[in-house]
Structures are given as C-alpha cells and as structure tokens.
Write a protein that holds these residues in place. Structure first.
Motif, PDB file in Angstrom:
ATOM      1  N   THR A  58      64.851  58.632  22.378  1.00  0.00           N
ATOM      2  CA  THR A  58      66.297  58.499  22.472  1.00  0.00           C
ATOM      3  C   THR A  58      66.802  57.611  21.336  1.00  0.00           C
ATOM      4  OG1 THR A  58      66.182  56.535  23.884  1.00  0.00           O
ATOM      5  CG2 THR A  58      66.151  58.698  24.977  1.00  0.00           C
ATOM      6  N   PHE A  59      68.117  57.552  21.195  1.00  0.00           N
ATOM      7  CA  PHE A  59      68.716  56.726  20.150  1.00  0.00           C
ATOM      8  C   PHE A  59      68.354  55.256  20.345  1.00  0.00           C
ATOM      9  CE2 PHE A  59      72.644  54.539  18.447  1.00  0.00           C
ATOM     10  CZ  PHE A  59      72.299  54.715  17.106  1.00  0.00           C
ATOM     11  N   GLU A  60      68.358  54.808  21.601  1.00  0.00           N
ATOM     12  CA  GLU A  60      68.019  53.411  21.895  1.00  0.00           C
ATOM     13  C   GLU A  60      66.572  53.113  21.530  1.00  0.00           C
ATOM     14  OE1 GLU A  60      69.606  55.447  23.922  1.00  0.00           O
ATOM     15  OE2 GLU A  60      71.604  54.517  23.813  1.00  0.00           O
ATOM     16  N   GLN A  61      65.674  54.073  21.780  1.00  0.00           N
ATOM     17  CA  GLN A  61      64.271  53.876  21.445  1.00  0.00           C
ATOM     18  C   GLN A  61      64.051  53.839  19.938  1.00  0.00           C
ATOM     19  OE1 GLN A  61      62.724  57.194  23.748  1.00  0.00           O
ATOM     20  NE2 GLN A  61      61.791  55.791  25.234  1.00  0.00           N
ATOM     21  N   GLY A  67      63.989  48.062  14.825  1.00  0.00           N
ATOM     22  CA  GLY A  67      64.190  46.640  15.012  1.00  0.00           C
ATOM     23  C   GLY A  67      62.861  45.904  15.099  1.00  0.00           C
ATOM     24  N   LEU A  68      61.929  46.482  15.850  1.00  0.00           N
ATOM     25  CA  LEU A  68      60.596  45.896  15.961  1.00  0.00           C
ATOM     26  C   LEU A  68      59.863  45.908  14.626  1.00  0.00           C
ATOM     27  CD1 LEU A  68      59.410  47.381  19.362  1.00  0.00           C
ATOM     28  CD2 LEU A  68      59.561  44.956  18.797  1.00  0.00           C
ATOM     29  N   PHE A 128      68.041  37.293  17.027  1.00  0.00           N
ATOM     30  CA  PHE A 128      69.342  37.067  17.670  1.00  0.00           C
ATOM     31  C   PHE A 128      70.443  37.905  17.019  1.00  0.00           C
ATOM     32  CE2 PHE A 128      67.235  33.144  19.193  1.00  0.00           C
ATOM     33  CZ  PHE A 128      67.536  33.281  20.539  1.00  0.00           C
ATOM     34  N   ILE A 129      70.281  38.237  15.741  1.00  0.00           N
ATOM     35  CA  ILE A 129      71.234  39.153  15.095  1.00  0.00           C
ATOM     36  C   ILE A 129      71.134  40.539  15.742  1.00  0.00           C
ATOM     37  CG2 ILE A 129      71.751  40.407  12.964  1.00  0.00           C
ATOM     38  CD1 ILE A 129      70.990  37.905  11.418  1.00  0.00           C
ATOM     39  N   PHE A 130      69.907  41.005  15.923  1.00  0.00           N
ATOM     40  CA  PHE A 130      69.705  42.308  16.560  1.00  0.00           C
ATOM     41  C   PHE A 130      70.231  42.310  17.991  1.00  0.00           C
ATOM     42  CE2 PHE A 130      65.823  43.470  13.732  1.00  0.00           C
ATOM     43  CZ  PHE A 130      66.694  43.831  12.721  1.00  0.00           C
ATOM     44  N   TYR A 131      70.005  41.208  18.684  1.00  0.00           N
ATOM     45  CA  TYR A 131      70.434  41.122  20.076  1.00  0.00           C
ATOM     46  C   TYR A 131      71.949  40.987  20.186  1.00  0.00           C
ATOM     47  CZ  TYR A 131      70.845  39.479  24.886  1.00  0.00           C
ATOM     48  OH  TYR A 131      71.204  39.346  26.206  1.00  0.00           O
ATOM     49  N   GLY A 132      72.533  40.121  19.354  1.00  0.00           N
ATOM     50  CA  GLY A 132      73.965  39.856  19.468  1.00  0.00           C
ATOM     51  C   GLY A 132      74.842  40.915  18.836  1.00  0.00           C
ATOM     52  N   VAL A 133      74.425  41.473  17.684  1.00  0.00           N
ATOM     53  CA  VAL A 133      75.255  42.437  16.959  1.00  0.00           C
ATOM     54  C   VAL A 133      74.993  43.872  17.412  1.00  0.00           C
ATOM     55  CG1 VAL A 133      75.844  43.376  14.680  1.00  0.00           C
ATOM     56  CG2 VAL A 133      75.372  40.920  14.957  1.00  0.00           C
ATOM     57  N   PHE A 134      73.702  44.214  17.535  1.00  0.00           N
ATOM     58  CA  PHE A 134      73.353  45.597  17.866  1.00  0.00           C
ATOM     59  C   PHE A 134      72.996  45.795  19.337  1.00  0.00           C
ATOM     60  CE2 PHE A 134      72.319  44.984  13.354  1.00  0.00           C
ATOM     61  CZ  PHE A 134      73.070  46.015  12.792  1.00  0.00           C
ATOM     62  N   HIS A 135      72.975  44.701  20.094  1.00  0.00           N
ATOM     63  CA  HIS A 135      72.714  44.750  21.545  1.00  0.00           C
ATOM     64  C   HIS A 135      71.366  45.409  21.863  1.00  0.00           C
ATOM     65  CE1 HIS A 135      76.846  43.488  21.925  1.00  0.00           C
ATOM     66  NE2 HIS A 135      77.245  44.542  21.236  1.00  0.00           N
ATOM     67  N   ILE A 136      70.345  45.060  21.072  1.00  0.00           N
ATOM     68  CA  ILE A 136      69.006  45.587  21.301  1.00  0.00           C
ATOM     69  C   ILE A 136      68.200  44.554  22.071  1.00  0.00           C
ATOM     70  CG2 ILE A 136      66.895  46.458  20.225  1.00  0.00           C
ATOM     71  CD1 ILE A 136      68.514  47.180  17.800  1.00  0.00           C
ATOM     72  N   ARG A 137      67.738  44.931  23.234  1.00  0.00           N
ATOM     73  CA  ARG A 137      66.924  44.028  24.048  1.00  0.00           C
ATOM     74  C   ARG A 137      65.454  44.316  23.766  1.00  0.00           C
ATOM     75  NH1 ARG A 137      68.366  43.684  30.190  1.00  0.00           N
ATOM     76  NH2 ARG A 137      67.003  41.885  29.883  1.00  0.00           N
ATOM     77  N   GLN A 220      54.090  50.555  19.329  1.00  0.00           N
ATOM     78  CA  GLN A 220      53.807  51.375  20.505  1.00  0.00           C
ATOM     79  C   GLN A 220      53.312  50.521  21.670  1.00  0.00           C
ATOM     80  OE1 GLN A 220      54.651  54.712  20.589  1.00  0.00           O
ATOM     81  NE2 GLN A 220      55.538  54.023  18.661  1.00  0.00           N
ATOM     82  N   VAL A 221      52.535  49.504  21.366  1.00  0.00           N
ATOM     83  CA  VAL A 221      52.075  48.586  22.420  1.00  0.00           C
ATOM     84  C   VAL A 221      53.272  47.860  23.024  1.00  0.00           C
ATOM     85  CG1 VAL A 221      50.738  46.492  22.880  1.00  0.00           C
ATOM     86  CG2 VAL A 221      49.775  48.294  21.439  1.00  0.00           C
ATOM     87  N   PHE A 222      54.212  47.474  22.179  1.00  0.00           N
ATOM     88  CA  PHE A 222      55.429  46.825  22.666  1.00  0.00           C
ATOM     89  C   PHE A 222      56.196  47.757  23.609  1.00  0.00           C
ATOM     90  CE2 PHE A 222      59.870  45.769  22.622  1.00  0.00           C
ATOM     91  CZ  PHE A 222      59.921  44.386  22.587  1.00  0.00           C
ATOM     92  N   LEU A 223      56.305  49.026  23.220  1.00  0.00           N
ATOM     93  CA  LEU A 223      57.051  49.998  24.015  1.00  0.00           C
ATOM     94  C   LEU A 223      56.302  50.417  25.278  1.00  0.00           C
ATOM     95  CD1 LEU A 223      58.458  52.257  21.132  1.00  0.00           C
ATOM     96  CD2 LEU A 223      59.647  50.450  22.391  1.00  0.00           C
TER      97      LEU A 223
END
Length: 269
Positions: A58-61, A67-68, A128-137, A220-223
């Motif tokens: 998906t787009f989020e993935q 990001g990772l 924190f840029i990725f989390y705050g700007v792009f909302h990626i958890r 992939q391990v992270f996911l």
C-alpha cells in the motif's frame, strides 16, 4: 577479548570526539534523507493515484519502506572504501601496518564512534521530521530482531565497502570501479526500489548476493515479514541467514586484505 573491547571503546570514543568537531556537516546532512524521501513521496503519490496497491504494498507501506531506508542509512553509512583507497594510493597505509592493531579493526571501531554521533545528530531529528511532517509511525513489528538485523547490516556495510576499497591494491585509478560497485551495491540492496518489485530472474540473483542484507532485510524485519524470489522466511531465519552472510563477508575481506597487503609490501613499500 577484554583488551579488544577496551581498545575498540577507546578508538570509538576518539572518533566520536573528532566527529563532534565537524558536527555542522552532519547537521547539513539532516536534509539529505527528508529531501530524498520527499522525491519518493511525490513519485509514489502519482503512482498510487490510479491504484490502491503496487506489488501487494500500500501507499503507507511504501512510505514506511523509504522512510526506514533513509533512517537506516544514517546508522550504517560508511566510507571504508574511500579510506582504504586513499591509504593505499598515498602510501600512508605503512603507518597502520606498523601498529600493533589490525587496520580493519581500527576502521570499524572508528566507524562505530562516528555513527553513534550520527544517531543523535541525524537519525533522531529526521525520525521526528518523518513523524511530524509525513505522519509516518515507524514502530517495528519485533524490536529485538530489528535491532539485531540493523547491527548486522552495520557490520555488513563496513565489510562490503572495505572489500571494495581493497581494489586499490591492484588498480592505480580505482575511483571509477569504486563508484560502479557502490551503485550496484545500492541497487542490489533495495535502496532505490524494493527488491520484491524486481522481475523474478533478478530477484533470484540478488537473493544469493550479500547486498540485500544491507537495507532490504532490516526493512523487511522491521515490517515483520520477509519475501524474495519466492522464498518466505520467518524473522529468526532471515536474521540467522544475515549473520551467516556477515561471517562469509568477513572471510572474503580477510582474504582480500591479506592478498592486498602482500602485494603492497612486495613492491618495496
């Protein structure tokens, strides 16, 4: 063993202190990850405007993947290829050969200290840029296996680049070869495109190469799952395979270094 740990800690601390003198350069590099990610964001936004998934992602993935990749690169970044090449061509390698410490061990210890500083000055702010700007958890499926995988990726990156640098023992002008190798390494590691997007033939080829263990495997391990070339492995299995690949690459680096040093000292240095 204890003496080696103390020596590694001393070299890492010295490298850390040295890197703090040039921390402004790291501050500038904070922009590199977000800018590259922003480019990927616009590209994949256009791709997903007409579909919901691409190759099952998906787009989020996809955003999480890139990001990772950016964050992991801050941890594993390495210049061993350039350092070895410069030492060989300048003749300064002699000073290291006379020291009672392996240059490879010294270089790895120095990298450890340098990347510890990068973790604080580069990775954390970009996270924190990725989390705050792009909302990626970015929360790993299993933190323990992910940490082990990143550590192995850290070692693998160093060993691969170290091996690339040893080509300077045999080539007078190794810059071009080094750049080609680095580009091929990043391509085969899944830095530009997830390896699962490759055609089946290419997936089979990269599956048997060590480069996937640099970026693709830790991501992939992270996911939480690993699939490549029709192979689906559990997290313990793929991390174990990564460890075996690291040991194999260590053996290759040892062989190339011994052969290179023999040639280096054999020409009258």
């Amino acid at each position: 063993m204890i003496q080696s740990i103390r020596l590694m800690r001393a070299v890492a601390l010295a490298s850390y202190k040295q890197a703090t003198a040039f921390r402004s350069q790291m501050a500038v590099s904070i922009l590199t990850g977000p800018v590259y990610f922003l480019i990927q964001f616009f590209i994949w936004s256009a791709v997903f405007s007409t579909r919901d998934t691409v190759n099952g992602m998906t787009f989020e993935q996809i955003l999480a993947y890139y990001g990772l990749a950016a964050l992991i690169n801050y941890i594993i970044f390495d210049s061993a290829d350039w350092d070895v090449q410069d030492l060989v061509h300048s003749g300064k390698l002699v000073t290291f050969l006379l020291r009672p410490i392996s240059y490879r061990f010294y270089a790895f210890s120095a990298k450890t200290g340098n990347r510890l500083l990068a973790f604080m000055l580069e990775l954390i702010p970009v996270y924190f840029i990725f989390y705050g700007v792009f909302h990626i958890r970015l929360i790993p499926a299993q933190a323990g296996w992910f940490i082990v995988s990143v550590i192995l990726s850290f070692v693998m990156t160093f060993l691969v680049n170290f091996c690339i640098g040893t080509c300077a023992f045999w080539l007078m002008r190794a810059h071009g070869v080094r750049r080609v190798f680095l580009l091929f390494k990043d391509f085969s590691a899944g830095v530009f495109v997830p390896l699962s997007f490759f055609p089946d033939v290419l997936q089979t080829v990269v599956f048997f190469m060590p480069f996937q263990f640099i970026s693709y495997v830790p991501i992939q391990v992270f996911l939480g799952s690993y699939q490549l070339a029709g192979h689906s492995l559990s997290l313990p299995a793929v991390v174990g395979l990564q460890a075996l690949a690291v040991m194999g690459m260590w053996g290759i680096s040892e062989l190339l270094w011994r052969l290179g040093v023999k040639k280096f000292t054999g020409v009258g240095t």
